[in-house]
Structures are given as C-alpha cells and as structure tokens.
Design a protein around this motif. Structure first.
Motif, PDB file in Angstrom:
ATOM      1  N   GLU A  61       0.815  -1.214   0.000  1.00  9.63           N
ATOM      2  CA  GLU A  61       0.000   0.000   0.000  1.00  9.63           C
ATOM      3  C   GLU A  61       0.849   1.265   0.000  1.00  9.63           C
ATOM      4  O   GLU A  61       0.405   2.318  -0.462  1.00  9.63           O
ATOM      5  CB  GLU A  61      -0.949  -0.002   1.197  1.00  9.63           C
ATOM      6  CG  GLU A  61      -1.999  -1.097   1.140  1.00  9.63           C
ATOM      7  CD  GLU A  61      -3.117  -0.889   2.145  1.00  9.63           C
ATOM      8  OE1 GLU A  61      -3.265   0.251   2.638  1.00  9.63           O
ATOM      9  OE2 GLU A  61      -3.834  -1.857   2.441  1.00  9.63           O
ATOM     10  N   SER A  63       3.541   1.483  -1.704  1.00 13.10           N
ATOM     11  CA  SER A  63       4.356   1.500  -2.939  1.00 13.10           C
ATOM     12  C   SER A  63       5.782   1.827  -2.532  1.00 13.10           C
ATOM     13  O   SER A  63       6.392   2.788  -3.028  1.00 13.10           O
ATOM     14  CB  SER A  63       3.815   2.524  -3.938  1.00 13.10           C
ATOM     15  OG  SER A  63       2.484   2.250  -4.270  1.00 13.10           O
ATOM     16  N   GLN A  66       8.933   2.911  -4.783  1.00 15.45           N
ATOM     17  CA  GLN A  66       8.797   4.224  -5.411  1.00 15.45           C
ATOM     18  C   GLN A  66       8.859   5.335  -4.373  1.00 15.45           C
ATOM     19  O   GLN A  66       9.533   6.356  -4.559  1.00 15.45           O
ATOM     20  CB  GLN A  66       7.468   4.291  -6.178  1.00 15.45           C
ATOM     21  CG  GLN A  66       7.203   5.636  -6.851  1.00 15.45           C
ATOM     22  CD  GLN A  66       8.217   5.970  -7.929  1.00 15.45           C
ATOM     23  OE1 GLN A  66       8.510   5.129  -8.768  1.00 15.45           O
ATOM     24  NE2 GLN A  66       8.752   7.171  -7.902  1.00 15.45           N
ATOM     25  N   THR A  67       8.161   5.132  -3.247  1.00  7.14           N
ATOM     26  CA  THR A  67       8.134   6.149  -2.197  1.00  7.14           C
ATOM     27  C   THR A  67       9.507   6.331  -1.568  1.00  7.14           C
ATOM     28  O   THR A  67       9.935   7.454  -1.288  1.00  7.14           O
ATOM     29  CB  THR A  67       7.116   5.757  -1.116  1.00  7.14           C
ATOM     30  OG1 THR A  67       5.859   5.453  -1.725  1.00  7.14           O
ATOM     31  CG2 THR A  67       6.921   6.887  -0.128  1.00  7.14           C
ATOM     32  N   GLY A 216       1.238  14.523  -5.558  1.00  4.11           N
ATOM     33  CA  GLY A 216       0.541  13.812  -6.616  1.00  4.11           C
ATOM     34  C   GLY A 216       0.887  12.337  -6.611  1.00  4.11           C
ATOM     35  O   GLY A 216       1.846  11.907  -5.961  1.00  4.11           O
ATOM     36  N   ALA A 217       0.121  11.549  -7.312  1.00  8.74           N
ATOM     37  CA  ALA A 217       0.351  10.104  -7.360  1.00  8.74           C
ATOM     38  C   ALA A 217       1.749   9.804  -7.893  1.00  8.74           C
ATOM     39  O   ALA A 217       2.144  10.304  -8.949  1.00  8.74           O
ATOM     40  CB  ALA A 217      -0.697   9.439  -8.243  1.00  8.74           C
ATOM     41  N   GLY A 218       2.502   9.008  -7.136  1.00  8.53           N
ATOM     42  CA  GLY A 218       3.852   8.626  -7.547  1.00  8.53           C
ATOM     43  C   GLY A 218       4.935   9.589  -7.136  1.00  8.53           C
ATOM     44  O   GLY A 218       6.113   9.343  -7.410  1.00  8.53           O
ATOM     45  N   THR A 219       4.577  10.697  -6.471  1.00  5.26           N
ATOM     46  CA  THR A 219       5.584  11.681  -6.064  1.00  5.26           C
ATOM     47  C   THR A 219       5.716  11.797  -4.549  1.00  5.26           C
ATOM     48  O   THR A 219       6.557  12.552  -4.068  1.00  5.26           O
ATOM     49  CB  THR A 219       5.242  13.079  -6.621  1.00  5.26           C
ATOM     50  OG1 THR A 219       3.998  13.529  -6.042  1.00  5.26           O
ATOM     51  CG2 THR A 219       5.109  13.041  -8.132  1.00  5.26           C
ATOM     52  N   GLU A 220       4.916  11.062  -3.793  1.00  8.82           N
ATOM     53  CA  GLU A 220       4.922  11.214  -2.342  1.00  8.82           C
ATOM     54  C   GLU A 220       6.208  10.687  -1.719  1.00  8.82           C
ATOM     55  O   GLU A 220       6.786   9.714  -2.186  1.00  8.82           O
ATOM     56  CB  GLU A 220       3.738  10.472  -1.700  1.00  8.82           C
ATOM     57  CG  GLU A 220       2.381  10.886  -2.215  1.00  8.82           C
ATOM     58  CD  GLU A 220       1.859   9.924  -3.266  1.00  8.82           C
ATOM     59  OE1 GLU A 220       2.692   9.357  -4.005  1.00  8.82           O
ATOM     60  OE2 GLU A 220       0.631   9.753  -3.349  1.00  8.82           O
ATOM     61  N   LYS A 225       3.101   9.387   2.340  1.00  8.12           N
ATOM     62  CA  LYS A 225       2.401   8.147   2.011  1.00  8.12           C
ATOM     63  C   LYS A 225       1.871   7.471   3.265  1.00  8.12           C
ATOM     64  O   LYS A 225       0.801   6.839   3.233  1.00  8.12           O
ATOM     65  CB  LYS A 225       3.352   7.210   1.264  1.00  8.12           C
ATOM     66  CG  LYS A 225       2.644   6.090   0.518  1.00  8.12           C
ATOM     67  CD  LYS A 225       1.801   6.595  -0.635  1.00  8.12           C
ATOM     68  CE  LYS A 225       1.201   5.453  -1.433  1.00  8.12           C
ATOM     69  NZ  LYS A 225       0.333   5.932  -2.526  1.00  8.12           N
ATOM     70  N   ASP A 228      -1.716   8.048   4.438  1.00 11.60           N
ATOM     71  CA  ASP A 228      -2.848   7.368   3.797  1.00 11.60           C
ATOM     72  C   ASP A 228      -3.506   6.357   4.724  1.00 11.60           C
ATOM     73  O   ASP A 228      -4.657   5.952   4.488  1.00 11.60           O
ATOM     74  CB  ASP A 228      -2.384   6.656   2.513  1.00 11.60           C
ATOM     75  CG  ASP A 228      -2.000   7.634   1.418  1.00 11.60           C
ATOM     76  OD1 ASP A 228      -2.315   8.836   1.557  1.00 11.60           O
ATOM     77  OD2 ASP A 228      -1.379   7.207   0.423  1.00 11.60           O
TER      78      ASP A 228
END
Length: 272
Positions: A61, A63, A66-67, A216-220, A225, A228
């Motif tokens: 959850e 990610s 990426q995070t 934004g999505a993918g930049t957190e 994150k 959330d």
C-alpha cells in the motif's frame, strides 16, 4: 561511600532515561506485529502470535520502492545543495570583514527564529504562480529554510581555520573558488558531517512542506504516504506502525555503515 552512592544514583538515572528513550521504539515494533484489534486490547504486551501480514500489506500500500526512491532523491539532493551553498556563503561572509558581511550574517541567524507556519501561505502562493510546486521547488525551499542554521555552524567552524592558508593558496595561483574547494572545504569535513546529519533527520522526517509542495500520485515521500493509513473514519494503526518500522530500516542500515564517520566527524568538531 558518598561517591559510590552518587555513582549508583547516576547509573539508575541513566537506565531510566534509556528505558524512556527506547519505549517508543518498543511500542512501534511490538504493535507492528499485532492485529488492529489486539493493538487496542493491550498496547504494551507482546503479540500473541507473530505475523508478517501487516508488513507485506503496508509494503504494497505504501508502494514502498517508489516512495523510498522519492524520499532518497529529495533528501540527498537537498542536503547536497545545502552543504555546498551554505559552506560557500559562510566562507565568503567569514573572510570578508566588512560591516555588510556582518549584517548579512545577522540576517541569516535571525531567520532561524522565523517559524515556517508564518510564511507557508505566501510562500506556496508565490511558488504556485511561478509553477515551482514540484521536486525542484521543494529542494529550493529546503535550501532556503536549511541554510540559516547551516551557515551559522559553518561560520563558527571557519573561524578556527587560519586565513594564512587562503593567502598561501592564492600565492600558488589559486583563485577564490579553488581556494575554497581544494583547501577550505576539505578542512570542514567534521562540521559538514554534523550539518549533514541535522538536515537529513529534518528532511527525511518532514511532512508539512512536502504536503504543500508535492503530493501527486507517484511523487509522495514516505511521511506523506504513511498518512494514507489515517482516514476520516478509520485509522489503520497496525499498517501505519508496520510502515514506520519498514521506513526506519534504511536509515538504521545507513547509520550502521557510516557510524564511524559520523562519530569521528562529531568528535573532531567538538575538539575544534
């Protein structure tokens, strides 16, 4: 007898303080292995059954890869920029003995007293108009907010470095930038380690500024994150604590490999 009693008191006090310091980590790690219901049933006890389901779900959850990359990118670039420009500014201010340099240094020191909350709304409005609410804008803001303390620390360290080194390097043909980069900056390694540690801790754990600039999505980043897991009607503490445990592992590993350099840098800075 009195010295022995005093030593025992200090040892007991040290043990109590150590337990207080460790207790948040104990609560985080122990509750990361519990179900949501078990956390609220008894927060302090050990988990009835070890389960890694919280960690796998939190990893997905969040990610996490990426995070984690986003957090590393922001932290490394921001700290590198802060170290270079703060050291360069402190060098210029310390070597120039004019009243203007003293006044500028005073402005940097006074800026440490300004709380971020008092300037965040006009700052975000200004950067929004300039279309800089992105990674580059975030790094630039970190430079602005981080340079005051960094310049203050570098300025104090530079007072212990003789100006005769500058003069000798200039006689050998170095310009001002070469003197700084090849002669002065290597001598600032102990204080650079200290400044780097302070800024890494601040930037890695920062939530407020990234929440205003990116998101934004993918930049957190990791702190963004993790939020959330806390919704309006539900709070997933079991996943949040598992995510926190995962997020501190890279920092612990980095400290494990860099601890000798960190301790040496702090001790050398204290001696100077």
């Amino acid at each position: 007898m009195q010295k022995t009693r005093k030593r025992y008191i200090l040892e007991i006090l040290g043990i109590v303080l150590a337990l207080l310091w460790v207790s948040p980590f104990y609560l985080m790690i122990v509750n990361a292995f519990k179900t949501k219901r078990e956390i609220f049933t008894n927060t302090l006890k050990l988990p009835e059954e070890l389960t890694f389901e919280n960690f796998t779900q939190a990893f997905e959850e969040l990610s996490f890869l990426q995070t984690f990359f986003n957090s590393i990118l922001v932290t490394v670039l921001s700290v590198a920029v802060i170290l270079f420009f703060s050291a360069l500014a402190a060098y210029a201010l310390s070597r120039n003995g004019s009243k203007l340099s003293g006044f500028i240094f005073f402005i940097f020191v006074a800026a440490m007293l300004i709380p971020f909350q008092s300037v965040m709304i006009p700052l975000i409005s200004l950067f929004g108009k300039a279309d800089m609410l992105n990674f580059y804008g975030l790094i630039f803001m970190y430079l602005g907010f981080g340079c005051s303390l960094s310049i203050f620390l570098y300025h104090g360290a530079l007072k212990g470095i003789s100006k005769s080194l500058d003069e000798a390097a200039t006689i050998d043909g170095c310009n001002r930038l070469q003197v700084f980069w090849y002669i002065i900056f290597p001598l600032l390694k102990p204080i650079s380690v200290t400044v780097g540690i302070l800024n890494v801790i601040w930037i890695w754990n920062d939530y407020l500024l990234p929440s205003l600039v990116i998101g934004g999505a993918g930049t957190e980043t990791i702190p963004l994150k993790l939020f959330d897991f806390f919704g309006q009607y539900t709070k997933q503490w079991h996943l949040a604590l598992a995510g926190l445990t995962i997020s501190i592992i890279p920092v612990i590993i980095a400290y494990f490999f860099a601890q000798k350099q960190i301790i040496k840098g702090v001790s050398d800075g204290a001696v100077k």
